[in-house]
Design a protein around this motif. Structure first.
Motif, PDB file in Angstrom:
ATOM      1  N   ALA A  94      50.257  28.181  35.663  1.00 26.42           N
ATOM      2  CA  ALA A  94      50.708  29.559  35.471  1.00 26.42           C
ATOM      3  C   ALA A  94      49.521  30.480  35.180  1.00 26.42           C
ATOM      4  CB  ALA A  94      51.726  29.624  34.328  1.00 26.42           C
ATOM      5  N   GLN A  95      48.571  30.007  34.386  1.00 30.37           N
ATOM      6  CA  GLN A  95      47.391  30.819  34.084  1.00 30.37           C
ATOM      7  C   GLN A  95      46.546  31.042  35.339  1.00 30.37           C
ATOM      8  OE1 GLN A  95      45.869  28.415  30.842  1.00 30.37           O
ATOM      9  NE2 GLN A  95      46.690  29.834  29.313  1.00 30.37           N
ATOM     10  N   ARG A  96      46.436  30.015  36.175  1.00 34.25           N
ATOM     11  CA  ARG A  96      45.684  30.147  37.422  1.00 34.25           C
ATOM     12  C   ARG A  96      46.339  31.182  38.342  1.00 34.25           C
ATOM     13  NH1 ARG A  96      46.040  28.750  42.356  1.00 34.25           N
ATOM     14  NH2 ARG A  96      47.899  27.486  42.101  1.00 34.25           N
ATOM     15  N   ILE A  97      47.661  31.125  38.448  1.00 34.49           N
ATOM     16  CA  ILE A  97      48.396  32.079  39.284  1.00 34.49           C
ATOM     17  C   ILE A  97      48.238  33.495  38.738  1.00 34.49           C
ATOM     18  CG2 ILE A  97      50.722  32.802  39.993  1.00 34.49           C
ATOM     19  CD1 ILE A  97      51.381  29.754  40.168  1.00 34.49           C
ATOM     20  N   ASN A  98      48.336  33.659  37.425  1.00 32.21           N
ATOM     21  CA  ASN A  98      48.164  34.979  36.810  1.00 32.21           C
ATOM     22  C   ASN A  98      46.777  35.552  37.101  1.00 32.21           C
ATOM     23  OD1 ASN A  98      50.712  35.249  35.744  1.00 32.21           O
ATOM     24  ND2 ASN A  98      50.158  34.401  33.749  1.00 32.21           N
ATOM     25  N   GLU A  99      45.759  34.707  37.035  1.00 31.92           N
ATOM     26  CA  GLU A  99      44.402  35.175  37.338  1.00 31.92           C
ATOM     27  C   GLU A  99      44.301  35.641  38.784  1.00 31.92           C
ATOM     28  OE1 GLU A  99      41.078  32.728  36.220  1.00 31.92           O
ATOM     29  OE2 GLU A  99      42.068  32.170  34.346  1.00 31.92           O
ATOM     30  N   GLN A 100      44.916  34.894  39.702  1.00 31.46           N
ATOM     31  CA  GLN A 100      44.897  35.291  41.111  1.00 31.46           C
ATOM     32  C   GLN A 100      45.603  36.625  41.306  1.00 31.46           C
ATOM     33  OE1 GLN A 100      46.723  31.949  43.059  1.00 31.46           O
ATOM     34  NE2 GLN A 100      44.773  30.892  43.377  1.00 31.46           N
ATOM     35  N   LEU A 101      46.748  36.794  40.661  1.00 33.26           N
ATOM     36  CA  LEU A 101      47.490  38.046  40.790  1.00 33.26           C
ATOM     37  C   LEU A 101      46.710  39.224  40.205  1.00 33.26           C
ATOM     38  CD1 LEU A 101      51.100  36.783  39.963  1.00 33.26           C
ATOM     39  CD2 LEU A 101      50.187  37.448  42.203  1.00 33.26           C
ATOM     40  N   ARG A 102      46.070  38.993  39.075  1.00 28.64           N
ATOM     41  CA  ARG A 102      45.241  40.058  38.479  1.00 28.64           C
ATOM     42  C   ARG A 102      44.087  40.429  39.397  1.00 28.64           C
ATOM     43  NH1 ARG A 102      45.530  36.969  33.412  1.00 28.64           N
ATOM     44  NH2 ARG A 102      47.276  37.811  32.266  1.00 28.64           N
ATOM     45  N   ALA A 103      43.465  39.419  40.003  1.00 30.65           N
ATOM     46  CA  ALA A 103      42.349  39.682  40.918  1.00 30.65           C
ATOM     47  C   ALA A 103      42.822  40.489  42.120  1.00 30.65           C
ATOM     48  CB  ALA A 103      41.719  38.368  41.358  1.00 30.65           C
ATOM     49  N   ARG A 104      43.989  40.127  42.655  1.00 30.66           N
ATOM     50  CA  ARG A 104      44.545  40.881  43.788  1.00 30.66           C
ATOM     51  C   ARG A 104      44.877  42.308  43.385  1.00 30.66           C
ATOM     52  NH1 ARG A 104      49.027  36.994  45.923  1.00 30.66           N
ATOM     53  NH2 ARG A 104      47.723  35.183  46.083  1.00 30.66           N
ATOM     54  N   ALA A 105      45.487  42.448  42.219  1.00 29.23           N
ATOM     55  CA  ALA A 105      45.863  43.786  41.746  1.00 29.23           C
ATOM     56  C   ALA A 105      44.609  44.621  41.515  1.00 29.23           C
ATOM     57  CB  ALA A 105      46.682  43.688  40.475  1.00 29.23           C
ATOM     58  N   GLY A 106      43.576  44.018  40.976  1.00 25.48           N
ATOM     59  CA  GLY A 106      42.311  44.739  40.762  1.00 25.48           C
ATOM     60  C   GLY A 106      41.674  45.137  42.061  1.00 25.48           C
ATOM     61  N   GLY A 107      41.738  44.257  43.064  1.00 22.10           N
ATOM     62  CA  GLY A 107      41.193  44.559  44.381  1.00 22.10           C
ATOM     63  C   GLY A 107      41.960  45.667  45.062  1.00 22.10           C
ATOM     64  N   ALA A 108      43.271  45.637  44.944  1.00 14.55           N
ATOM     65  CA  ALA A 108      44.110  46.677  45.552  1.00 14.55           C
ATOM     66  C   ALA A 108      43.868  48.017  44.861  1.00 14.55           C
ATOM     67  CB  ALA A 108      45.580  46.285  45.469  1.00 14.55           C
ATOM     68  N   GLN A 109      43.684  47.960  43.548  1.00  8.49           N
ATOM     69  CA  GLN A 109      43.454  49.195  42.789  1.00  8.49           C
ATOM     70  C   GLN A 109      42.111  49.822  43.171  1.00  8.49           C
ATOM     71  OE1 GLN A 109      43.088  48.796  38.476  1.00  8.49           O
ATOM     72  NE2 GLN A 109      44.731  50.300  38.288  1.00  8.49           N
ATOM     73  N   SER A 110      41.079  49.004  43.353  1.00  3.85           N
ATOM     74  CA  SER A 110      39.770  49.554  43.702  1.00  3.85           C
ATOM     75  C   SER A 110      39.771  50.127  45.104  1.00  3.85           C
ATOM     76  CB  SER A 110      38.681  48.492  43.561  1.00  3.85           C
ATOM     77  OG  SER A 110      38.876  47.450  44.480  1.00  3.85           O
ATOM     78  N   LYS A 111      40.610  49.595  46.008  1.00  9.09           N
ATOM     79  CA  LYS A 111      40.704  50.140  47.369  1.00  9.09           C
ATOM     80  C   LYS A 111      41.337  51.528  47.357  1.00  9.09           C
ATOM     81  CE  LYS A 111      40.935  45.805  49.859  1.00  9.09           C
ATOM     82  NZ  LYS A 111      41.761  44.910  50.663  1.00  9.09           N
ATOM     83  N   THR A 112      42.295  51.759  46.447  1.00  6.65           N
ATOM     84  CA  THR A 112      42.944  53.070  46.400  1.00  6.65           C
ATOM     85  C   THR A 112      42.027  54.110  45.774  1.00  6.65           C
ATOM     86  OG1 THR A 112      43.990  52.562  44.276  1.00  6.65           O
ATOM     87  CG2 THR A 112      45.263  52.092  46.284  1.00  6.65           C
ATOM     88  N   LEU A 113      41.035  53.678  45.023  1.00 12.35           N
ATOM     89  CA  LEU A 113      40.117  54.623  44.396  1.00 12.35           C
ATOM     90  C   LEU A 113      39.014  55.060  45.353  1.00 12.35           C
ATOM     91  CD1 LEU A 113      39.668  52.907  40.915  1.00 12.35           C
ATOM     92  CD2 LEU A 113      41.102  54.869  41.474  1.00 12.35           C
ATOM     93  N   VAL A 114      38.836  54.370  46.461  1.00 13.86           N
ATOM     94  CA  VAL A 114      37.759  54.692  47.408  1.00 13.86           C
ATOM     95  C   VAL A 114      38.144  55.796  48.310  1.00 13.86           C
ATOM     96  CG1 VAL A 114      36.383  53.810  49.317  1.00 13.86           C
ATOM     97  CG2 VAL A 114      36.861  52.369  47.344  1.00 13.86           C
TER      98      VAL A 114
END
Length: 114
Positions: A94-114
Motif C-alpha cells: 500500500a505504501q509503494r502504491i501511494n508513493e507511485q500515485l503521489r509521484a504521478r500527481a506531482g508530475g501531472a501538477q508540474s505539467k499544468t504549471l508549465v
C-alpha cells in the motif's frame, strides 16, 4: 563464441523463481522442513511444485519465511506470526502504491504549471 541463452541468467535475478528445494530452504533459514510445511498449511507461502511433486521456494518466499521464523523465535504463536507477516506485506504494498500515485500527481501538477 555462440550466443548464450539469457534465460538461465534471468532466473538468477528473479525474486519469484522457485530455485530452492525444501531441504535447502530449511538449511538457509536454520529451521526444519516441518516449519516450512506449517507456513504452507497456514497459506503464508505457497511453494511451487516440481514435476516430481517436490516443493520449490523462491527468494521472496524465503524472506517471508525468515520473518515468520523471527517472530516465532520471539514467542509469537505461528498463526499470529503468519498474520503479522501478511499485514506487514500488505502495508508495504500500500505504501509503494501511494508513493507511485503521489509521484504521478506531482508530475501531472508540474505539467499544468508549465
Amino acid at each position: 563464441m555462440p550466443p548464450r541463452s539469457t534465460r538461465a541468467v534471468d532466473t538468477l535475478d528473479d525474486d519469484d523463481y522457485p530455485a530452492y528445494t525444501m531441504g535447502r530452504a530449511a538449511d538457509m533459514l536454520g529451521t526444519t522442513p516441518a516449519f516450512l510445511r506449517a507456513l504452507g498449511e497456514r497459506r503464508l507461502i505457497t511453494p511451487l511444485r516440481s514435476e516430481g511433486g517436490h516443493r520449490r521456494y523462491s527468494r521472496y518466499q524465503l524472506r517471508v519465511a525468515a520473518r515468520a521464523r523471527e517472530l516465532v523465535d520471539q514467542g509469537t504463536p505461528i498463526e499470529a506470526a503468519c498474520r503479522i507477516v501478511i499485514l506487514e506485506d500488505q502495508l508495504e504494498e500500500a505504501q509503494r502504491i501511494n508513493e507511485q500515485l503521489r509521484a504521478r500527481a506531482g508530475g501531472a501538477q508540474s505539467k499544468t504549471l508549465v
